[in-house]
Scaffold this active site. Structure first.
Site, PDB file in Angstrom:
ATOM      1  N   GLU A   1     -15.312  13.421  13.676  1.00  0.00           N
ATOM      2  CA  GLU A   1     -14.738  13.934  14.874  1.00  0.00           C
ATOM      3  C   GLU A   1     -13.838  15.242  14.674  1.00  0.00           C
ATOM      4  OE1 GLU A   1     -12.283  10.727  17.002  1.00  0.00           O
ATOM      5  OE2 GLU A   1     -13.470   9.594  15.449  1.00  0.00           O
TER       6      GLU A   1
ATOM      7  N   CYS B   1      -9.008  21.269  15.033  1.00  0.00           N
ATOM      8  CA  CYS B   1      -8.548  20.201  13.967  1.00  0.00           C
ATOM      9  C   CYS B   1      -9.883  19.394  13.475  1.00  0.00           C
ATOM     10  CB  CYS B   1      -7.590  19.111  14.729  1.00  0.00           C
ATOM     11  SG  CYS B   1      -7.250  17.902  13.561  1.00  0.00           S
TER      12      CYS B   1
ATOM     13  N   CYS C   1     -12.007   7.496   5.222  1.00  0.00           N
ATOM     14  CA  CYS C   1     -10.583   7.802   4.439  1.00  0.00           C
ATOM     15  C   CYS C   1     -10.300   6.476   3.466  1.00  0.00           C
ATOM     16  CB  CYS C   1      -9.417   8.069   5.285  1.00  0.00           C
ATOM     17  SG  CYS C   1      -7.982   8.832   4.470  1.00  0.00           S
TER      18      CYS C   1
ATOM     19  N   CYS D   1      -3.488   4.023   5.340  1.00  0.00           N
ATOM     20  CA  CYS D   1      -2.324   4.082   6.369  1.00  0.00           C
ATOM     21  C   CYS D   1      -2.811   2.946   7.537  1.00  0.00           C
ATOM     22  CB  CYS D   1      -2.054   5.405   6.823  1.00  0.00           C
ATOM     23  SG  CYS D   1      -1.762   6.658   5.283  1.00  0.00           S
TER      24      CYS D   1
ATOM     25  N   CYS E   1      -3.163   4.182  11.413  1.00  0.00           N
ATOM     26  CA  CYS E   1      -4.261   5.282  11.516  1.00  0.00           C
ATOM     27  C   CYS E   1      -5.530   4.846  11.757  1.00  0.00           C
ATOM     28  CB  CYS E   1      -4.245   6.292  10.094  1.00  0.00           C
ATOM     29  SG  CYS E   1      -5.292   7.662  10.487  1.00  0.00           S
TER      30      CYS E   1
ATOM     31  N   CYS F   1      -7.854  11.573  15.841  1.00  0.00           N
ATOM     32  CA  CYS F   1      -8.977  11.442  15.084  1.00  0.00           C
ATOM     33  C   CYS F   1      -9.024  10.010  14.563  1.00  0.00           C
ATOM     34  CB  CYS F   1      -8.893  12.395  13.957  1.00  0.00           C
ATOM     35  SG  CYS F   1      -9.939  13.972  14.441  1.00  0.00           S
TER      36      CYS F   1
HETATM   37  N1  SAH Z   1      -5.018  12.439   5.442  1.00  0.00           N
HETATM   38  C1  SAH Z   1      -4.083  13.583   5.947  1.00  0.00           C
HETATM   39  C2  SAH Z   1      -4.653  14.048   7.208  1.00  0.00           C
HETATM   40  C3  SAH Z   1      -5.045  13.122   8.231  1.00  0.00           C
HETATM   41  S1  SAH Z   1      -3.953  12.358   9.289  1.00  0.00           S
HETATM   42  C4  SAH Z   1      -2.627  13.114   6.137  1.00  0.00           C
HETATM   43  O1  SAH Z   1      -2.443  11.960   5.949  1.00  0.00           O
HETATM   44  O2  SAH Z   1      -1.825  14.084   6.271  1.00  0.00           O
HETATM   45  C5  SAH Z   1      -3.293  13.551  10.346  1.00  0.00           C
HETATM   46  C6  SAH Z   1      -2.039  13.035  10.947  1.00  0.00           C
HETATM   47  O3  SAH Z   1      -2.208  12.143  11.828  1.00  0.00           O
HETATM   48  C7  SAH Z   1      -1.084  12.648   9.635  1.00  0.00           C
HETATM   49  O4  SAH Z   1       0.119  13.004  10.014  1.00  0.00           O
HETATM   50  C8  SAH Z   1      -1.576  11.286  10.116  1.00  0.00           C
HETATM   51  O5  SAH Z   1      -0.243  10.325   9.336  1.00  0.00           O
HETATM   52  C9  SAH Z   1      -1.133  11.311  11.674  1.00  0.00           C
HETATM   53  N2  SAH Z   1      -1.281   9.940  12.277  1.00  0.00           N
HETATM   54  C10 SAH Z   1      -2.316   8.954  11.886  1.00  0.00           C
HETATM   55  N3  SAH Z   1      -2.348   7.971  12.950  1.00  0.00           N
HETATM   56  C11 SAH Z   1      -1.420   8.454  13.626  1.00  0.00           C
HETATM   57  C12 SAH Z   1      -1.043   7.598  15.046  1.00  0.00           C
HETATM   58  N4  SAH Z   1      -1.635   6.603  15.388  1.00  0.00           N
HETATM   59  N5  SAH Z   1      -0.121   8.171  15.648  1.00  0.00           N
HETATM   60  C13 SAH Z   1       0.281   9.619  15.310  1.00  0.00           C
HETATM   61  N6  SAH Z   1      -0.046  10.115  14.040  1.00  0.00           N
HETATM   62  C14 SAH Z   1      -0.947   9.559  13.376  1.00  0.00           C
END
Ligand code: SAH
Length: 343
Positions: A92, A105, A112, A116, A119, A333
């Site tokens: 995406e 973006c 991944c 997390c 996410c 994403c």
């Molecule tokens: N792996 C990298 C980049 C991808 S995630 C990283 O962790 O930074 C991009 C951003 O979106 C990160 O800050 C991540 O923590 C955040 N993110 C992921 N899921 C989310 C959610 N449900 N709500 C808000 N931010 C989120």
């Protein structure tokens, strides 16, 4: 072995052309077709002789992102793409329009490894790295489809950019090339969940891009619950690396903090965060957590966001609450790809 031609620098391409027995100037010509005109096939390189194009097609491949789904926000014009790759995987990308121009973006991996819990990109685990050419193709395909020039690049889609370090560095080299898209290093942001050794490596490169760090918690207790990476590199190690990065590069770190109701949004959390970040060249981006269908989190109330931000600011930490774009199209994403996988 057939190589990704879009991942070659001008120097590499020129060397290759000479090795293949072609004149040196062809390197520059092909580079321009690939990175300035952003063609999708060798056949579009109309001033390259046909026999040479055939040779190129034998030696190299041009990875392309094809638009599978395109969603346009009725609220703010944000465009979200679900691209299919040559091997049938999906990634995406999101294009956002700001006052200063267009920003994209992009994803850096299919899936991944980081896991997390809040996410959507973690759903389904890790599949593979994207090549530099595939990442460029996300940008070029979007530009071509929308007939625009993108001038800001954000590595904040699916994947952990520092876990695909070499390809991401290649992408950055190519996208900033003045003979290609010439995107300014100052207009590139890279977001990481905190792969500490790679933060040091990046600091040594003195690139001048913006480093975003997904912090999301003020201490190990809270962070480890939602971010497994914290078990490997804890918050003390991470913030030490961030301090080093900021002082080595003179660039302020942007900390991402997704506010989750009842989890990390108390006054105490804000005070603890402020004391941890004190004196660092940094900025905190508060993001109301996005509801992900597969996850059981709720965003903090607007009052909580405001209060949290006030506490940080009164302690001298520059803070903004991020504006949400594309909320009507699930623009964050991982969500589209996850729903595609379900089907
Ligand atoms: N792996 C990298 C980049 C991808 S995630 C990283 O962790 O930074 C991009 C951003 O979106 C990160 O800050 C991540 O923590 C955040 N993110 C992921 N899921 C989310 C959610 N449900 N709500 C808000 N931010 C989120």
């Amino acid at each position: 072995m057939v190589r990704d031609i879009r991942a070659l620098t001008l120097e590499e391409l020129t060397d290759d052309m000479v090795k293949l027995g072609f004149p040196q100037f062809r390197g520059k010509q092909i580079f321009s077709w690939l990175h300035e005109k952003c063609v999708l096939s060798f056949d579009e390189m109309t001033d390259i002789p046909k026999n040479m194009r055939e040779k190129l097609a034998e030696e190299y491949y041009l990875p392309n992102c094809r638009i599978n789904t395109k969603l346009v926000s009725q609220k703010d014009g944000t465009v979200k793409y679900l691209f299919s790759l040559d091997d049938g995987e999906y990634v995406e990308s999101v294009v956002m329009k700001y006052k200063y121009g267009y920003s994209i973006c992009i994803s850096t991996q299919v899936g991944c490894k980081m896991g997390c819990t809040f996410c959507a990109s973690a759903i389904g685990g890790f599949v593979r790295n994207l090549s530099a050419g595939e990442m460029l193709s996300e940008i070029y395909s979007a530009q071509r489809d929308l007939n625009i020039k993108i001038n800001h690049l954000v590595l904040m889609g699916t994947g952990e950019p520092l876990d695909n370090f070499d390809n991401v560095m290649k992408l950055i080299k190519l996208i900033t090339d003045e003979k290609g898209q010439n995107i300014s290093m100052r207009h590139i942001s890279l977001s990481t969940c905190g792969i500490v050794p790679k933060i040091y490596e990046l600091a040594e490169m003195r690139l001048g891009l913006t480093l975003s760090v997904s912090l999301h918690a003020p201490n190990n207790g809270i962070r480890s619950k939602s971010m497994p990476v914290n078990g490997k590199y804890d918050i003390e190690e991470l913030l030490k690396a961030c301090r080093y990065y900021a002082s080595a590069t003179s660039r302020r770190i942007s900390f991402e903090y997704a506010m989750i109701k009842g989890v990390n949004d108390s006054d105490e959390c804000a005070r603890e965060l402020a004391s941890r970040l004190k004196g660092m060249l940094c900025h905190v981006n508060l993001i109301p957590v996005n509801n992900v269908r597969e996850r059981n989190y709720q965003k903090s109330t607007t009052d909580r966001q405001k209060r949290f931000s006030d506490i940080l600011q009164s302690n001298g930490i520059p803070t903004t609450v991020r504006r949400t774009l594309g909320s009507d199209i699930n623009a964050s994403c991982g969500q589209l790809r996850a729903s595609k996988r379900k089907k």
